[in-house]
Design a protein around this motif. Structure first.
Motif, PDB file in Angstrom:
ATOM      1  N   LYS A  48       0.845  -1.195   0.000  1.00  0.00           N
ATOM      2  CA  LYS A  48       0.000   0.000   0.000  1.00  0.00           C
ATOM      3  C   LYS A  48       0.881   1.245   0.000  1.00  0.00           C
ATOM      4  O   LYS A  48       1.853   1.311   0.755  1.00  0.00           O
ATOM      5  N   VAL A  49       0.527   2.226  -0.835  1.00  0.00           N
ATOM      6  CA  VAL A  49       1.342   3.438  -0.924  1.00  0.00           C
ATOM      7  C   VAL A  49       0.681   4.556  -0.121  1.00  0.00           C
ATOM      8  O   VAL A  49      -0.500   4.866  -0.315  1.00  0.00           O
ATOM      9  N   TYR A  50       1.434   5.145   0.784  1.00  0.00           N
ATOM     10  CA  TYR A  50       0.942   6.272   1.576  1.00  0.00           C
ATOM     11  C   TYR A  50       1.786   7.489   1.236  1.00  0.00           C
ATOM     12  O   TYR A  50       3.013   7.408   1.293  1.00  0.00           O
ATOM     13  N   LYS A  51       1.128   8.593   0.912  1.00  0.00           N
ATOM     14  CA  LYS A  51       1.872   9.823   0.609  1.00  0.00           C
ATOM     15  C   LYS A  51       1.633  10.813   1.739  1.00  0.00           C
ATOM     16  O   LYS A  51       0.502  11.245   1.962  1.00  0.00           O
ATOM     17  N   LEU A  52       2.684  11.137   2.447  1.00  0.00           N
ATOM     18  CA  LEU A  52       2.565  12.038   3.596  1.00  0.00           C
ATOM     19  C   LEU A  52       3.315  13.332   3.323  1.00  0.00           C
ATOM     20  O   LEU A  52       4.388  13.322   2.715  1.00  0.00           O
ATOM     21  N   HIS A  53       2.750  14.435   3.783  1.00  0.00           N
ATOM     22  CA  HIS A  53       3.422  15.729   3.646  1.00  0.00           C
ATOM     23  C   HIS A  53       3.606  16.379   5.015  1.00  0.00           C
ATOM     24  O   HIS A  53       4.688  16.823   5.361  1.00  0.00           O
ATOM     25  N   VAL A  60       1.195   5.775  10.136  1.00  0.00           N
ATOM     26  CA  VAL A  60       0.706   4.598   9.419  1.00  0.00           C
ATOM     27  C   VAL A  60       1.007   3.292  10.154  1.00  0.00           C
ATOM     28  O   VAL A  60       0.606   2.221   9.720  1.00  0.00           O
ATOM     29  N   ARG A  61       1.732   3.390  11.251  1.00  0.00           N
ATOM     30  CA  ARG A  61       2.044   2.189  12.042  1.00  0.00           C
ATOM     31  C   ARG A  61       1.223   2.214  13.329  1.00  0.00           C
ATOM     32  O   ARG A  61       1.233   3.207  14.046  1.00  0.00           O
ATOM     33  N   ILE A  86      -5.642   9.686   4.653  1.00  0.00           N
ATOM     34  CA  ILE A  86      -4.969   8.547   5.294  1.00  0.00           C
ATOM     35  C   ILE A  86      -6.002   7.678   6.018  1.00  0.00           C
ATOM     36  O   ILE A  86      -5.910   6.453   6.017  1.00  0.00           O
ATOM     37  N   THR A  87      -7.009   8.333   6.603  1.00  0.00           N
ATOM     38  CA  THR A  87      -8.065   7.572   7.282  1.00  0.00           C
ATOM     39  C   THR A  87      -8.815   6.711   6.269  1.00  0.00           C
ATOM     40  O   THR A  87      -9.125   5.549   6.540  1.00  0.00           O
ATOM     41  N   ALA A  88      -9.060   7.295   5.072  1.00  0.00           N
ATOM     42  CA  ALA A  88      -9.762   6.535   4.026  1.00  0.00           C
ATOM     43  C   ALA A  88      -8.944   5.321   3.579  1.00  0.00           C
ATOM     44  O   ALA A  88      -9.487   4.361   3.038  1.00  0.00           O
ATOM     45  N   GLN A  89      -7.627   5.360   3.828  1.00  0.00           N
ATOM     46  CA  GLN A  89      -6.769   4.217   3.473  1.00  0.00           C
ATOM     47  C   GLN A  89      -6.739   3.179   4.603  1.00  0.00           C
ATOM     48  O   GLN A  89      -5.958   2.240   4.562  1.00  0.00           O
ATOM     49  N   GLY A  90      -7.559   3.425   5.626  1.00  0.00           N
ATOM     50  CA  GLY A  90      -7.681   2.422   6.694  1.00  0.00           C
ATOM     51  C   GLY A  90      -6.806   2.673   7.908  1.00  0.00           C
ATOM     52  O   GLY A  90      -6.658   1.800   8.758  1.00  0.00           O
ATOM     53  N   VAL A  91      -6.194   3.869   7.995  1.00  0.00           N
ATOM     54  CA  VAL A  91      -5.330   4.165   9.154  1.00  0.00           C
ATOM     55  C   VAL A  91      -6.135   4.977  10.160  1.00  0.00           C
ATOM     56  O   VAL A  91      -6.789   5.954   9.795  1.00  0.00           O
TER      57      VAL A  91
END
Ligand code: IMP
Length: 431
Positions: A48-53, A60-61, A86-91
């Motif tokens: 899974k790719v997470y893009k954080l700024h 994510v952990r 990020i929440t929509a990605q399940g975090v």
């Protein structure tokens, strides 16, 4: 070691994301201590790719505390959108897993407008090539004692007074640049609307971290950008507006300098830069193009093509010194596969004299001619190597020469974006 600082040792984009992710698994607390959403960290976890700024990589952990320290400048609207994504990605992000220092300055819409208007108005040679995110103008307001900070959102009268103070400064500036004045009431209403969503994460971060430290928790300080973009030690004025070097980790969260046990410098096996400014080893030929293509050198935040060049050992020796780097993580060695000859810059020639560091004056930096040492390349692939035995002899020679020239050992060697494609020499968290 209990606490580790990770800093980029070039102009940013050294591949910090992968290393920070690897270290954040071992840490209890992960802190951002400078910069803002000008940074871009890409994490790949279980495909899974997470893009954080703006968010620290620890979010994510599960089971970690992520902290945005006072050294950061925070765009609250951007943060809320990033949290939603990020929440929509399940975090799951909660006030137990994310804390924002109450004394963090807020980036407001007029900061971005000012940043972009100034860049547009700048003549050739004076453009910085900023990310246009309002980072510089927000830091200016912080130092000018007119910033609106997270804690100010809690009280309507304080917020109004702070906005008025900021406007006193910004409206005349905007007039000069031909931008309409700020709609005071609309801005206050916008801030009041998001206040509860931001305030739920607000905390006296200095206190929480000092308690964590006493309890023996492992703290990871996640640097953004790179030491050559540092406001004091970078290629000024073509820099970002924060201190990027490792010392900032202490002031950027409110923990003593003695809390830092190990500084890991992230170093790419060649050099890149986004935006304007001196870059002695920049290549404008096929070799430069090849580095850019093989290294996928496009900015994560702005999508801009990165400038590419040979490894500059003189510069990295300098940044290892200003950040007190204990060991480096050398990244993207595989991008150098297949070159017949590789060049390493070992110093500069300036007006007939030889220098072993980059001088401070901008015009001198621009006139520095790199002195190169040539090394034989290797034809074999180093991609995915997980032990020294997997590396061709010339690749090992290159790494050893880098260590000698920068006067700092390799702690980790990364050979692909995959987290397991890493050769571990020293674990920064090991006692
Ligand atoms: P600012 O930080 O947006 O003010 O931009 C100032 C300079 O820092 C510009 O040259 C940007 O390209 C550069 N910069 C800012 N953030 C990053 C980053 O995360 N990676 C690489 N360069 C950056």
């Amino acid at each position: 070691m209990a606490n580790v600082v990770v800093v980029g040792a070039q102009w940013g984009d050294e591949g910090k994301g992968k290393i920070v992710d690897w270290l954040s698994e071992r840490a209890d607390v992960i802190c951002r201590f400078q910069g803002g959403h000008n940074a871009g960290h890409t994490l790949v976890i279980d495909g899974k790719v997470y893009k954080l700024h703006a968010l620290p990589s620890g979010v994510v952990r599960g089971g970690k505390l992520s902290v945005i320290g006072n050294g950061v400048v925070l765009d609250p609207w951007h943060l809320l959108t990033e949290i939603e994504t990020i929440t929509a990605q399940g975090v799951e992000i909660t006030p137990e897993t994310l804390m924002i220092a109450e004394n963090t300055p807020l980036i407001l819409p007029f900061h971005g407008e000012l940043d972009r208007a100034r860049e547009e108005a700048a003549s050739k040679g004076t453009k910085i090539g900023t990310t246009g995110r309002g980072i510089g103008p927000c830091y200016e307001d912080k130092v000018g004692r007119r910033a609106i900070r997270v804690a100010d959102l809690a009280d309507a009268a304080t917020l109004e007074a702070r906005v008025d103070r900021a406007l006193q400064h910004h409206d005349p500036l905007r007039r000069g640049l031909g931008i309409e004045p700020i709609d005071r009431d609309a801005l206050i209403a916008q801030l009041q609307e998001i206040a509860p969503r931001i305030l739920q994460y607000a905390a006296p971060v200095w206190k929480v971290l000092n308690e964590k430290r006493k309890a023996g928790r492992r703290i990871l300080f996640e640097g953004a950008q790179g030491a050559l973009l540092d406001i004091d030690f970078g290629t000024y004025p073509f820099v970002t507006s924060s201190n990027v070097i490792a010392g900032q980790a202490a002031t950027g969260v409110g923990i003593g300098p003695g809390a830092i046990d190990y500084v890991l410098g992230i170093v790419k096996a060649y050099t890149t830069r986004v935006g304007e400014g001196p870059f002695p080893t920049e290549l404008h030929d096929e070799d430069g193009q090849r580095l850019g293509e093989r290294g996928h050198e496009f900015g994560t935040t702005t999508g801009r093509k990165r400038r590419c060049g040979w490894f500059d050992a003189a510069l990295v020796r300098q940044t290892c010194a200003t950040s007190g780097v204990n060991g480096i993580s050398l990244t993207k060695l595989d991008v150098l596969d297949g070159f017949d000859t590789l060049k390493i810059c070992v110093g500069y020639e300036l007006d007939g004299a030889r220098l072993d560091y980059l001088p401070t004056a901008t015009d001198a930096q621009a006139r520095c001619v790199p002195i190169y040492e040539e090394m034989e390349g290797w034809a074999e692939s180093t991609e995915g190597a997980r032990s020294w035995a997997d590396l061709p002899a010339n690749a090992i020679k290159y790494v050893r020469r880098v260590e000698e020239l920068i006067e700092c050992p390799v702690a980790l060697l990364s050979t692909s974006p995959e987290r397991d494609d890493t050769i571990l020499v020293t674990d920064p968290f090991a006692d």
